[in-house]
Design an enzyme around this catalytic site. Structure first.
Site, PDB file in Angstrom:
ATOM      1  CB  CYS A 100     -36.849 -21.026 -23.139  1.00  0.00           C
ATOM      2  SG  CYS A 100     -37.258 -19.419 -23.155  1.00  0.00           S
ATOM      3  CB  CYS A 108     -33.637 -16.830 -21.936  1.00  0.00           C
ATOM      4  SG  CYS A 108     -35.049 -17.227 -20.930  1.00  0.00           S
ATOM      5  CB  CYS A 130      -1.881   3.833   6.692  1.00  0.00           C
ATOM      6  SG  CYS A 130      -1.393   4.186   5.184  1.00  0.00           S
ATOM      7  CB  CYS A 179      -1.861   0.243   2.654  1.00  0.00           C
ATOM      8  SG  CYS A 179      -0.213   0.943   3.404  1.00  0.00           S
ATOM      9  CG  ASP A 231     -44.937 -14.073  11.387  1.00  0.00           C
ATOM     10  OD1 ASP A 231     -46.078 -13.748  10.859  1.00  0.00           O
ATOM     11  OD2 ASP A 231     -44.473 -15.231  11.610  1.00  0.00           O
ATOM     12  CG  ASP A 240     -40.593 -18.511  12.577  1.00  0.00           C
ATOM     13  OD1 ASP A 240     -41.644 -18.255  12.006  1.00  0.00           O
ATOM     14  OD2 ASP A 240     -40.780 -19.882  13.250  1.00  0.00           O
ATOM     15  CG  ASP A 275     -42.344 -14.877   8.269  1.00  0.00           C
ATOM     16  OD1 ASP A 275     -43.385 -14.493   8.395  1.00  0.00           O
ATOM     17  OD2 ASP A 275     -42.096 -15.712   9.618  1.00  0.00           O
TER      18      ASP A 275
END
Length: 801
Positions: A13, A16, A80, A83, A490, A689, A693
């Site tokens: 809005c 903000c 290496c 680099c 769970d 799952d 969760d």
């Protein structure tokens, strides 16, 4: 003064907008701010010295965020850790870059940036200025990495072959005195191509670093071999300089040539081994179908995979690879999904089932409707996730990065001190011994081993996980997982299947149990209630013939009424049958027993006579008991969360061997329990799952999503298990422990090698009767150190989980 456009996320809005504007105006050096709510962008006039971090932090402090993009591209020419540091410094120096991660093993850079301020063209220029090349990676997953590695391997091989042949001739001429070959000018002619053609890659890389006042491993090689080569050139063409000083004009062409040859051999072996670290990605890329057979204008046509669009109907025949993700709309088959799950058993597929691109159709033919294509398919997302994980840095790598950043200048300093000490304090021939020890120190030092120790193990570990159906989001998650001492599960969909299953069929008179099930399943055949589906599924599993019911009616409160043939059937809970005038008292004992076991009792009445009682429960997933037992055997506490009542929770926990559980947990309460366990000093993994969760997965030290669950749960997790099998949790923890053990071994040997090798090369053992280290042996040791680290990482591939 400059004007910046910053994309801002989270504004809803005008208030903000004002908050963001005020926050930005408070920054010293900001002269003007305009925030556009519609476009979600802030236009800021700032002085040149205002750091981007202060702008980003000002926006975040108000509860909003700056929108960024993430891109990944190839960086060619890195050899290496120094680099890597140079490329990271160059990218971090660009205004608009928020985060940078450069990986030596995969030769890729991952950059998070503000797209309105910078982009790939700026990245490319910054990297080119450091002496390296940036290349974009196409959206479609092609194996360009393998092609590039093969090109590099062929180039090194070509240079190594010439270098090896010439070095053998130089050694023969230097050590055996063979006529012609032992001539100074012949040795010079043989050594020069080795130094400047075979060793050209070292000079290019060292020069690129030197132009930016930086150093890397190539600097050590160039300084060391050039010292031996140039000393020998002077001794060849101007030997009188040495003779006037009372010195013998020794030639060290054999030293410079053999060093370059052995280092090229090391690079050759290293390139081959590094290529194998990303083998898992190549396997996944190879699973993609190249073409698809789709229905267009009423006929089947074969089109390139890139031309398939969402909604296309694709035809898949036996033995073919499924082209894209989709839903079966016609036909029946079994599909080999081992590339996703690691399970070898084919999965039966019929109308309505989901299939995934890259899996293999085994026996039947079917048609699918494309739902996800290109980079949106499950396979493409897995490839992307694995690549991101392989490109990330583990916290344990920070020490190696700090050491690598000062390694080369430190080694050059040690070499210089070594030369001075031996030249002024050493025995005769002091200059010769000083030069040889100076070269030995430069050559034996190996920042490569430090740079490769962690990323190669991470690449192999995450790749091995992907092959087993374990997708690891980043290296930090992989590292943290080895410290897990508490796993929170769970219950629904994780320990149990999350769907009702008919477990008990009890006849209350002389009627056969199968007959009771047959008539009940026929009555429930058209119902969509989960319990009805469980009854029908059980009947079909037993091969019972079902008929269509007449006068079907669902009764509110938990039951159905239907006519099957001439029989009137009531199915429901005891209270429903009591309301229908059917006395459930004769089976009250059975009902009480089933209820005490945490099961739902369903009564079956035929023609107003009780014929049977069914026990319905959420049954355990296959492997749950074994997985929990194995976790406990590893010293990990297993905790169960469930919304069920205390009695039901206790029964399930007892059945699977869990001692600690929390019952009647609401979704928002899961986060509180994770926080409580963490407050006890535990390292907590949460396995779940569902959408509810996701907050707990994010709160846990390691969030593990079961792959059969929702995209939201997987987005919030650190590890995703495609199989949906708890045994994969055990494998994930074991994989983490194996990978961390390998990283620690690599870092130990990389540090140990340098800590021991450099002093020996400097000659510290010589005053105590010890040997001096020939620079040629130093180069062999240096080559071996990098190869040994990569080879040790590759051993992970053969470890069993």
């Amino acid at each position: 003064m400059r004007t910046l456009t910053i994309p801002v996320k989270g504004m809803t809005c005008a208030s903000c907008v004002k908050a963001v504007e005020n926050a930005l105006r408070r920054i010293d050096g900001v002269t003007d701010v305009s925030v556009n709510f519609a476009s979600e962008k802030a236009t800021i006039s700032v002085s040149e010295d205002v750091p981007l971090e202060s702008i980003v932090q000002a926006v975040k402090a108000e509860g909003y965020d700056v929108a960024t993009l993430k891109t990944e591209f190839a960086v060619k020419g890195m050899t290496c850790a120094a680099c890597v540091a140079a490329v990271e410094r160059a990218l971090k120096g660009l205004y608009g870059v928020v985060g940078v991660n450069v990986n030596l093993a995969s030769e890729k850079a991952s950059v998070e940036y503000i797209p309105t301020l910078t982009g790939f063209e700026e990245f490319r220029k910054a990297i080119k200025a450091q002496g390296y090349e940036a290349e974009t990676i196409t959206e479609e997953f092609t194996d360009r990495e393998k092609e590039a590695r093969e090109r590099e391997f062929r180039d090194i091989l070509r240079r190594f072959r010439l270098s090896a042949v010439l070095s053998v001739l130089i050694l023969l001429g230097s050590l055996t005195g063979i006529p012609v070959l032992s001539e100074r000018f012949v040795l010079f002619a043989l050594a020069t191509p080795v130094q400047f053609w075979a060793g050209l890659r070292f000079y290019r890389a060292a020069w690129a670093a030197a132009r930016h006042f930086s150093t890397n491993m190539n600097t050590l090689v160039v300084v060391g071999t050039s010292a031996a080569y140039l000393y020998s050139v002077v001794a060849t063409f101007l030997p009188g300089i040495f003779e006037r000083g009372g010195l013998e004009a020794h030639l060290y062409f054999d030293t410079s040539a053999v060093i370059i040859t052995l280092i090229l051999l090391g690079r050759l072996l290293e390139a081959r081994a590094k290529g194998r670290t990303s083998e898992a990605i190549r396997k996944l890329i190879g699973l993609q179908a190249k073409t698809a057979r789709v229905e267009r204008d009423g006929r089947e046509v074969e089109v390139p995979i890139g031309e398939v669009v969402v909604g296309d109907i694709a035809v898949v025949r036996p033995g073919e690879r499924i082209p894209v993700d989709g839903v079966v709309v016609d036909g029946y088959s079994s599909v080999d999904e081992s590339m996703l799950t690691g399970e070898s058993m084919p999965v039966e597929k019929s109308v309505g089932d989901q299939v995934f691109g890259g899996t293999i159709n085994k026996v039947g033919s079917f048609k699918l409707r494309a739902t996800r294509i290109g980079k949106d398919t499950a396979l493409a997302q897995i490839i992307r996730l694995v690549e991101e994980a392989q490109g990330s840095k583990a916290p344990i790598q920070r020490l190696a990065d700090k050491v690598a950043s000062i390694f080369v200048p430190t080694v050059i300093g040690i070499a210089a001190v070594t030369f001075l000490v031996w030249n002024f304090l050493g025995p005769e021939p002091a200059f010769t011994m000083a030069l040889m020890n100076f070269i030995a120190v430069l050559i034996i030092a190996c920042p490569c081993a430090l740079g490769l120790a962690t990323p190669t193990a991470i690449m192999v570990g995450t790749g091995k996980g992907a092959e087993r159906g374990i997708l690891i989001r980043d290296a930090e998650a992989l590292e943290t997982a080895h410290k897990i001492d508490t796993v929170v599960l769970d219950k629904t969909g994780t320990i149990t299947k999350g769907e009702p299953e008919l477990t008990d069929i009890l006849s209350t008179d002389t009627t056969e149990e199968e007959s009771v099930l047959q008539i009940a399943a026929s009555a429930e055949k058209v119902s969509e209630h989960p319990i009805a589906e469980a009854i029908v599924r059980k009947a079909r599993d037993l091969g019972l013939d079902l008929v269509e019911p007449d006068d079907f009616k669902a009764i509110p409160g938990g039951g159905i009424r239907a006519r099957v043939g001439v029989d009137e059937v009531f199915i429901g809970n005891p209270s429903l049958l009591a309301r229908e005038g059917i006395d459930p008292a004769p089976v009250s004992g059975i009902v009480d027993r089933l209820t005490s076991e945490g099961k739902t009792a369903v009564l079956v009445s035929v023609n107003r006579e009780l014929k049977g009682v069914f026990g319905i429960s959420d049954s355990l997933k296959e492997g749950s008991v074994e997985a929990i037992a194995e976790l406990r055997a590893m010293g990990i506490e297993v905790v169960m969360l469930t919304g069920d009542n205390e009695r039901m929770a206790s029964r399930i926990a007892g059945a699977v061997g869990i001692e600690r559980f929390f019952a009647e947990v609401l979704p928002e309460g899961k986060v509180d329990i994770i926080e409580r366990l963490k407050a006890e000093g535990k390292v907590v993994a949460m396995v779940g799952d569902g959408i509810n969760d996701a907050p707990a997965l994010a709160e846990a030290d390691v969030g593990i999503a079961i792959g059969t669950g929702t995209d939201i749960a997987m987005e919030a997790s650190d590890i995703t298990l495609i199989k949906g099998d708890l045994r994969s949790v055990v494998e994930a923890v074991k994989l983490s422990k194996l990978t961390l053990r390998t990283i620690k071994q690599n870092l130990f040997w990389a540090f140990f090698y340098n800590v021991i090798g450099i002093p020996i090369a400097a000659g510290v053992l010589y005053p105590f009767g010890g040997p001096l280290l020939n620079p040629m042996f130093a180069s062999a040791a240096m080559a071996f150190s990098s190869v040994s680290v990569v080879s040790n990482s590759l051993r992970l591939r053969k470890k069993s989980l």
